[in-house]
Design a protein around this motif. Structure first.
Motif, PDB file in Angstrom:
ATOM      1  N   LYS A 196       0.862  -1.200  -0.051  1.00 21.53           N
ATOM      2  CA  LYS A 196      -0.014  -0.092  -0.049  1.00 21.53           C
ATOM      3  C   LYS A 196       0.877   1.340   0.115  1.00 21.53           C
ATOM      4  CE  LYS A 196      -3.637   2.153   2.793  1.00 21.53           C
ATOM      5  NZ  LYS A 196      -4.662   2.043   3.907  1.00 21.53           N
ATOM      6  N   GLN A 197       1.831   1.063   0.976  1.00 19.29           N
ATOM      7  CA  GLN A 197       2.525   2.339   0.975  1.00 19.29           C
ATOM      8  C   GLN A 197       3.578   2.535  -0.468  1.00 19.29           C
ATOM      9  OE1 GLN A 197       4.893   3.564   4.626  1.00 19.29           O
ATOM     10  NE2 GLN A 197       3.338   2.437   5.730  1.00 19.29           N
ATOM     11  N   LEU A 198       4.100   1.613  -0.896  1.00 22.60           N
ATOM     12  CA  LEU A 198       4.888   1.758  -1.844  1.00 22.60           C
ATOM     13  C   LEU A 198       4.384   1.651  -3.170  1.00 22.60           C
ATOM     14  CD1 LEU A 198       7.762  -0.685  -0.707  1.00 22.60           C
ATOM     15  CD2 LEU A 198       7.738   1.789  -0.672  1.00 22.60           C
ATOM     16  N   LYS A 199       2.857   1.438  -3.087  1.00 19.28           N
ATOM     17  CA  LYS A 199       2.225   1.378  -4.557  1.00 19.28           C
ATOM     18  C   LYS A 199       2.603   0.553  -5.618  1.00 19.28           C
ATOM     19  CE  LYS A 199       0.694   6.282  -4.248  1.00 19.28           C
ATOM     20  NZ  LYS A 199       1.084   6.574  -2.616  1.00 19.28           N
ATOM     21  N   SER A 200       3.243  -0.892  -4.834  1.00 28.24           N
ATOM     22  CA  SER A 200       3.455  -1.913  -5.846  1.00 28.24           C
ATOM     23  C   SER A 200       3.281  -3.079  -4.782  1.00 28.24           C
ATOM     24  CB  SER A 200       5.018  -1.757  -6.253  1.00 28.24           C
ATOM     25  OG  SER A 200       5.551  -2.966  -6.660  1.00 28.24           O
ATOM     26  N   PRO A 201       2.500  -4.099  -5.525  1.00 30.06           N
ATOM     27  CA  PRO A 201       2.082  -5.152  -4.738  1.00 30.06           C
ATOM     28  C   PRO A 201       3.193  -6.052  -4.020  1.00 30.06           C
ATOM     29  CG  PRO A 201       1.083  -5.342  -6.942  1.00 30.06           C
ATOM     30  CD  PRO A 201       2.082  -4.220  -7.069  1.00 30.06           C
ATOM     31  N   CYS A 202       3.352  -6.243  -2.749  1.00 33.42           N
ATOM     32  CA  CYS A 202       4.338  -6.952  -2.219  1.00 33.42           C
ATOM     33  C   CYS A 202       3.988  -8.547  -2.420  1.00 33.42           C
ATOM     34  CB  CYS A 202       4.483  -6.499  -0.764  1.00 33.42           C
ATOM     35  SG  CYS A 202       5.590  -7.303   0.480  1.00 33.42           S
ATOM     36  N   VAL A 203       5.006  -9.397  -2.619  1.00 33.31           N
ATOM     37  CA  VAL A 203       4.816 -10.652  -2.789  1.00 33.31           C
ATOM     38  C   VAL A 203       5.104 -11.293  -1.466  1.00 33.31           C
ATOM     39  CG1 VAL A 203       5.701 -12.947  -3.639  1.00 33.31           C
ATOM     40  CG2 VAL A 203       5.306 -10.937  -5.163  1.00 33.31           C
ATOM     41  N   LEU A 204       4.216 -12.051  -0.735  1.00 28.92           N
ATOM     42  CA  LEU A 204       4.575 -12.576   0.650  1.00 28.92           C
ATOM     43  C   LEU A 204       4.515 -13.985   0.379  1.00 28.92           C
ATOM     44  CD1 LEU A 204       2.936 -14.075   3.103  1.00 28.92           C
ATOM     45  CD2 LEU A 204       4.431 -12.129   3.655  1.00 28.92           C
ATOM     46  N   ASN A 205       5.902 -14.459   0.444  1.00 24.53           N
ATOM     47  CA  ASN A 205       6.121 -15.883   0.325  1.00 24.53           C
ATOM     48  C   ASN A 205       6.129 -16.730   1.805  1.00 24.53           C
ATOM     49  OD1 ASN A 205       6.935 -18.238  -1.147  1.00 24.53           O
ATOM     50  ND2 ASN A 205       8.993 -18.067  -0.481  1.00 24.53           N
ATOM     51  N   THR A 206       5.308 -17.763   1.705  1.00 24.98           N
ATOM     52  CA  THR A 206       5.446 -18.514   2.900  1.00 24.98           C
ATOM     53  C   THR A 206       6.100 -20.086   2.683  1.00 24.98           C
ATOM     54  OG1 THR A 206       3.297 -17.628   3.580  1.00 24.98           O
ATOM     55  CG2 THR A 206       3.809 -19.838   4.531  1.00 24.98           C
ATOM     56  N   TRP A 207       7.142 -20.135   3.433  1.00 26.95           N
ATOM     57  CA  TRP A 207       8.010 -21.384   3.380  1.00 26.95           C
ATOM     58  C   TRP A 207       8.125 -22.021   5.038  1.00 26.95           C
ATOM     59  CZ3 TRP A 207      12.617 -22.582   5.472  1.00 26.95           C
ATOM     60  CH2 TRP A 207      13.166 -23.805   5.350  1.00 26.95           C
ATOM     61  N   ILE A 208       7.925 -23.216   4.780  1.00 23.00           N
ATOM     62  CA  ILE A 208       8.053 -23.700   6.514  1.00 23.00           C
ATOM     63  C   ILE A 208       8.976 -25.018   6.019  1.00 23.00           C
ATOM     64  CG2 ILE A 208       5.870 -22.866   7.334  1.00 23.00           C
ATOM     65  CD1 ILE A 208       4.831 -25.755   6.887  1.00 23.00           C
ATOM     66  N   PRO A 209      10.074 -25.281   7.303  1.00 22.91           N
ATOM     67  CA  PRO A 209      10.893 -26.417   7.192  1.00 22.91           C
ATOM     68  C   PRO A 209      10.483 -27.744   7.653  1.00 22.91           C
ATOM     69  CG  PRO A 209      11.081 -24.923   9.279  1.00 22.91           C
ATOM     70  CD  PRO A 209      10.108 -24.596   8.411  1.00 22.91           C
ATOM     71  N   ASP A 210       9.067 -27.696   7.744  1.00 18.92           N
ATOM     72  CA  ASP A 210       8.616 -28.936   8.448  1.00 18.92           C
ATOM     73  C   ASP A 210       8.704 -30.316   7.695  1.00 18.92           C
ATOM     74  OD1 ASP A 210       7.437 -26.742   9.588  1.00 18.92           O
ATOM     75  OD2 ASP A 210       5.425 -27.613  10.205  1.00 18.92           O
ATOM     76  N   GLY A 211       9.182 -31.235   8.565  1.00 14.81           N
ATOM     77  CA  GLY A 211       9.323 -32.502   7.839  1.00 14.81           C
ATOM     78  C   GLY A 211      10.098 -33.391   8.931  1.00 14.81           C
ATOM     79  N   SER A 212      10.214 -34.635   8.438  1.00 16.65           N
ATOM     80  CA  SER A 212      10.720 -35.781   9.420  1.00 16.65           C
ATOM     81  C   SER A 212      11.975 -36.263   8.884  1.00 16.65           C
ATOM     82  CB  SER A 212       9.592 -36.978   9.153  1.00 16.65           C
ATOM     83  OG  SER A 212      10.127 -38.006   9.983  1.00 16.65           O
TER      84      SER A 212
END
Length: 421
Positions: free
Chosen positions: A177-193
């Motif tokens: 909103k402030q930068l007038k350019s869409p911010c890409v929000l990336n979600t990565w998690i390390p979950d595993g076994s």
């Protein structure tokens, strides 16, 4: 120092050669600036972050080497990024992880971060005239030590990370909103076994529940765009990764999210360039994390290799530029970190320019007519066309160091700045 007249003469000759193939190099020089690569802030300091710079990395993340001069605070991180951008043609973006907030006013745990902790980044981006992307940090934290975050069966742990996801999305929306350019929000998690699990479905059901809760709030796409990122395995999660490619691709398609394709997050024989057109049949956009895996997801500095070229060519040939968000993801602590940025980013930019200098319509015509020899021959001849002359002229036009001239600039910065840290 590069000779400007020689560069111009070489460009004119290259221009003629490409024109003979039906390629307009002037159009390419205009189009290349549509590619805005998001520079990952974590190359400046080996993913240490500003939350707890002396903390230990976890979640399958490892930076090797101890080259002197790494950034120690936000001021130095920003200064290093400014130096990097001064050596790159075109305009870039910056990609910030949640553990890189400004906590000088007091500590804030991951479930309590707010826009105020990143306002300094937003203001800096305004000054630079660039956009900003964002990432949740689901690693290097006591509540990630079990190996499970959003997929945890411990409700207290799961809720903690769901709140972190919610906070990152709120921050990303305000950034856009402030930068007038869409911010890409990336979600990565390390979950595993580490070893073979029994209840894979239970873990993935927990992850789906958490993502649904975290993504419940709606934000305008002109402010923020969500992406989810898979991985084939990680250190400590060798036997099973909860957020696999199959899982996240299905989630992205069902929920209209971007799928993030990191070319280090797949089996060695998989080609990420081949996945782009498949994914874009079913999702609106994709996010790329361009890196260089060596035997595994080791996040080496990007070089102009066949895999990166395939990625760039697939995007350009299909006119996918507006549907693909390009970011880098590597952290090499064994060499000059500024040099790593410049080499890696320029390599990605060069791949896109090479793709734009291809006579795609001619190649497609050959292909559709069954003229496979002609297609192969032209692709081979393109490899020795004078792409470098067009690249050097582009750098000259953009007012940044041409060819290897940036080496001396980085050496001077190391002597004057990095060596004094």
């Amino acid at each position: 120092m590069a000779n400007k007249e020689m560069i111009k003469k070489a460009y004119e000759l290259a221009k003629e050669q490409y024109a003979a193939l039906g390629v307009d190099t002037e159009a390419v020089l205009n189009k290349i600036n549509e590619i805005k690569i998001s520079l990952h802030c974590w190359q400046t300091d080996d993913v240490s972050g500003t939350e707890n710079p002396d903390g230990q990395l976890s979640g399958g993340i490892q930076a090797t080497g101890n080259y002197p001069g790494k950034a120690r605070n936000i001021t130095e991180i920003m200064a290093d990024l400014e130096k990097v951008m001064s050596l790159l043609p075109g305009k870039q973006r910056v990609n910030v992880h949640a553990l890189y907030g400004d906590f000088s006013g007091g500590a804030a745990d991951r479930d309590a971060i707010e826009v105020k902790h990143f306002q300094g980044w937003i203001d800096w981006c305004k000054k630079q005239g660039i956009g900003m992307d964002f990432n949740g940090s689901f690693f290097s934290h006591p509540k990630a030590d079990s190996g499970f975050t959003l997929s945890s069966k411990d409700e207290e742990v799961r809720k903690f990370w769901v709140e972190h996801l919610k906070r990152t999305r709120e921050i990303a929306a305000e950034v856009g909103k402030q930068l007038k350019s869409p911010c890409v929000l990336n979600t990565w998690i390390p979950d595993g076994s580490k070893d073979t699990p029994v209840d894979r479905n239970g873990m993935r059901s927990q992850l789906t529940k958490s993502l649904d809760e975290g993504f419940a709030a709606e934000f305008p796409k002109e402010y923020m765009k969500d992406a989810v990122e898979s991985k084939v395995f990680g250190i400590g999660a060798e036997s099973m990764t909860v957020g696999s490619h199959d899982y996240y691709l299905g989630y992205a398609i069902k929920n209209n999210k971007m799928i993030c394709l990191d070319n280090g997050h797949f089996h060695p024989t998989e080609v990420v360039g081949d996945k782009i057109s498949s994914c874009l049949q079913f999702v609106d956009e994709v996010l790329l994390h361009v890196t260089r895996p060596v035997r595994w997801d080791s996040d080496h500095v990007v070089t102009l290799n066949e895999e990166v070229q395939t990625i760039a060519s697939e995007i350009v040939r299909n006119d996918f530029i507006s549907r693909v968000n390009v970011g880098l993801d590597f952290f090499d602590a064994s060499i000059n970190r500024i040099g790593a940025y410049v080499v890696g980013t320029r390599a990605a930019q060069k791949a896109f320019m090479i793709a734009m200098l291809e006579p795609t319509s001619t190649l497609v015509k050959y292909e559709e007519n069954g003229q496979n020899f002609e297609r192969l021959a032209l692709l081979e001849e393109l490899k020795t066309k004078p792409f470098g002359a067009v690249w050097d002229y582009y750098c000259l036009q953009e007012g940044v160091p041409v060819s290897e001239d940036y080496i001396a600039e980085i050496q001077a910065y190391e002597k004057e700045v990095l060596s004094k840290r």
